[in-house]
Scaffold this motif. Structure first.
Motif, mmCIF file in Angstrom:
data_model
loop_
_atom_site.group_PDB
_atom_site.id
_atom_site.type_symbol
_atom_site.label_atom_id
_atom_site.label_comp_id
_atom_site.label_asym_id
_atom_site.label_seq_id
_atom_site.Cartn_x
_atom_site.Cartn_y
_atom_site.Cartn_z
ATOM 1 N N GLY A 60 0.861 -1.190 0.139
ATOM 2 C CA GLY A 60 0.033 -0.130 0.037
ATOM 3 C C GLY A 60 0.663 1.238 0.167
ATOM 4 O O GLY A 60 1.963 1.307 -0.510
ATOM 5 N N ASP A 61 0.339 2.432 0.501
ATOM 6 C CA ASP A 61 0.703 3.631 0.305
ATOM 7 C C ASP A 61 2.174 3.752 1.440
ATOM 8 O O ASP A 61 2.110 3.412 2.332
ATOM 9 C CB ASP A 61 -0.259 4.690 0.989
ATOM 10 N N TYR A 62 3.338 4.275 0.672
ATOM 11 C CA TYR A 62 4.409 4.179 1.309
ATOM 12 C C TYR A 62 4.371 5.163 2.427
ATOM 13 O O TYR A 62 5.168 4.727 3.594
ATOM 14 C CB TYR A 62 5.639 4.616 0.251
ATOM 15 N N ALA A 63 3.492 6.138 2.351
ATOM 16 C CA ALA A 63 3.564 7.247 3.434
ATOM 17 C C ALA A 63 3.105 6.650 4.793
ATOM 18 O O ALA A 63 3.519 6.716 5.938
ATOM 19 C CB ALA A 63 2.734 8.353 2.987
ATOM 20 N N ALA A 64 2.196 5.657 4.715
ATOM 21 C CA ALA A 64 1.380 5.011 5.744
ATOM 22 C C ALA A 64 2.528 3.735 6.250
ATOM 23 O O ALA A 64 2.580 3.686 7.435
ATOM 24 C CB ALA A 64 0.109 4.114 5.362
ATOM 25 N N VAL A 65 3.353 3.265 5.442
ATOM 26 C CA VAL A 65 4.329 2.478 5.954
ATOM 27 C C VAL A 65 5.156 2.788 6.568
ATOM 28 O O VAL A 65 5.749 2.713 7.884
ATOM 29 C CB VAL A 65 4.907 1.348 4.731
ATOM 30 N N LYS A 66 5.763 4.125 6.299
ATOM 31 C CA LYS A 66 6.697 5.178 6.923
ATOM 32 C C LYS A 66 6.284 5.501 8.384
ATOM 33 O O LYS A 66 6.996 5.386 9.261
ATOM 34 C CB LYS A 66 6.905 6.131 6.008
ATOM 35 N N ALA A 67 5.026 5.879 8.203
ATOM 36 C CA ALA A 67 4.508 6.396 9.528
ATOM 37 C C ALA A 67 4.268 5.322 10.571
ATOM 38 O O ALA A 67 4.847 5.459 11.742
ATOM 39 C CB ALA A 67 3.279 6.894 9.235
ATOM 40 N N ARG A 68 4.146 4.159 10.314
ATOM 41 C CA ARG A 68 4.307 2.951 11.097
ATOM 42 C C ARG A 68 5.667 2.786 11.704
ATOM 43 O O ARG A 68 5.919 2.543 12.790
ATOM 44 C CB ARG A 68 3.591 1.632 10.369
ATOM 45 N N VAL A 69 6.435 2.734 10.606
ATOM 46 C CA VAL A 69 8.047 2.584 11.054
ATOM 47 C C VAL A 69 8.482 3.764 12.173
ATOM 48 O O VAL A 69 9.171 3.519 13.063
ATOM 49 C CB VAL A 69 8.765 2.393 9.977
ATOM 50 N N GLN A 70 8.101 4.882 11.715
ATOM 51 C CA GLN A 70 8.461 6.019 12.620
ATOM 52 C C GLN A 70 7.941 5.907 13.954
ATOM 53 O O GLN A 70 8.409 6.101 14.944
ATOM 54 C CB GLN A 70 7.980 7.443 11.942
ATOM 55 N N THR A 71 6.488 5.358 14.132
ATOM 56 C CA THR A 71 5.975 4.983 15.382
ATOM 57 C C THR A 71 7.057 4.105 16.021
ATOM 58 O O THR A 71 7.083 4.015 17.430
ATOM 59 C CB THR A 71 4.573 4.490 15.216
ATOM 60 N N MET A 72 7.260 2.994 15.417
ATOM 61 C CA MET A 72 8.292 2.119 15.967
ATOM 62 C C MET A 72 9.475 2.643 16.709
ATOM 63 O O MET A 72 9.955 2.131 17.683
ATOM 64 C CB MET A 72 8.573 1.061 14.990
ATOM 65 N N LEU A 73 9.975 3.428 15.684
ATOM 66 C CA LEU A 73 11.268 4.199 16.226
ATOM 67 C C LEU A 73 11.122 5.185 17.373
ATOM 68 O O LEU A 73 11.850 5.048 18.621
ATOM 69 C CB LEU A 73 11.844 5.227 15.155
#
Length: 353
Positions: free
Chosen positions: A107-120
């Motif tokens: 799906g949308d890369y921005a959504a994936v990136k947001a998930r990883v930023q939350t993990m960080l």
């Protein structure tokens, strides 16, 4: 748990290995990983246990941690609290954080990136040393229900159709510096062969594969395949079913005698040492400081090699044939990660719709 009704595919079975040479896979040195053992956080659930367990593990000598978006332990910032407490003792640069994103990041890369930023943010760090795709299904898949629901033809078809998009998002995360290495978990040869079509296109290699490996399920063919591709192989739940071996006539006695011959304190230590000497990185999650020490001691048998491949002069791995040859009995007694084996059957059993 009950024995799986469907036989495991050939690449997941274990032929009788009668010689020490058969135990040793051809293993090019995987790049960028110098840790013999990893501390697992899956079993840590309560806030205090997460923080305390990680602090105890790092103080005992662990320097690599295994995390996952799917784990209760990775929610709430408890891992970040532990790393904050350890900051004055062990700098972040000396720790290795492997994290796993829940399912395939399509799906949308921005959504994936947001998930990883939350993990960080929850881990109180600005980068991950490695990020793995946790399993070859959509994120949020039910991993508590019937394992047979995983290994359907439809699920494998979905995987084939979506692995390219998922991997492209992983590559972008690496390119933007959020993660330093990218890899997979619960991928078997059929998954890796599909993935290879996309890594060949973008040139971003799969750095690691984290899978279920233990004494009864050594996954020799899969390990050889991964090593031939230069991947680090990480083994989860490597000693989870050791107590089941005691239900088999003579097996535990044989393994205990083998452990004693090699100067090891337990069968658990024997399994850990054997994996390390095969160039596999075991993930262990004990809460007991004494067990942490024995695990680290067993892992140290590979010597001071700068990679997971044992140093020159390290002993050969033990021959665990007594339990390998009784794998079916182990499985009948519940000594099997049924979800791991369901992932292994994806694309192999096509009789299910």
């Amino acid at each position: 748990s009950s024995r799986l009704p469907v036989p495991l595919p050939p690449h997941c079975r274990h032929p009788r290995w009668r010689t020490m040479a058969a135990i040793m896979e051809p293993a090019p040195t995987p790049k960028g990983f110098a840790h013999a053992i990893i501390y697992g956080t899956m079993e840590l659930t309560e806030k205090g246990l997460v923080t305390e367990g990680i602090c105890e593990a790092v103080r005992a000598g662990y320097r690599a941690l295994d995390l996952a978006e799917h784990y209760e332990s990775s929610r709430g910032g408890h891992i970040g609290e532990a790393l904050d407490q350890l900051a004055s003792e062990v700098p972040r640069s000396e720790l290795w954080l492997t994290h796993k994103i829940d399912g395939m990041p399509v799906g949308d890369y921005a959504a994936v990136k947001a998930r990883v930023q939350t993990m960080l943010e929850l881990a109180h760090t600005d980068y991950l040393d490695a990020l793995l795709i946790h399993y070859p299904l959509p994120g949020g898949a039910d991993l508590s229900g019937d394992p047979a629901a995983i290994s359907t033809a439809a699920n494998f078809e979905w995987f084939v159709a979506n692995i390219g998009e998922a991997w492209a998002n992983m590559v972008k995360l690496k390119e933007e510096g959020l993660v330093l290495n990218i890899g997979v978990s619960n991928f078997y040869e059929q998954h890796l062969q599909e993935l290879a079509k996309h890594t060949a296109e973008d040139g971003a290699e799969c750095w690691a594969n984290e899978v279920f490996i233990d004494a009864a399920h050594p996954q020799k063919d899969l390990v050889a395949y991964c090593h031939a591709q230069g991947m680090v192989v990480m083994a989860y739940r490597p000693t989870a079913f050791v107590m089941v071996y005691g239900l088999l006539d003579g097996v535990m006695d044989a393994l205990q005698a083998l452990a004693e011959e090699r100067g090891l304190e337990s069968v658990q230590s024997l399994v850990i040492e054997t994996l390390c000497l095969r160039g596999i990185v075991p993930i262990t999650g004990t809460r007991t400081v004494e067990h942490m020490a024995t695990n680290l001691k067993a892992a140290a048998s590979k010597g001071n090699s700068a990679s997971v491949i044992p140093a020159k002069g390290a002993p050969l791995p033990a021959d665990l044939a007594p339990v390998e040859e009784q794998a079916e009995m182990v499985e009948m007694m519940g000594g099997l990660d049924e979800y791991a084996m369901a992932f292994a059957r994806m694309g192999v059993d096509q009789g299910e719709a």
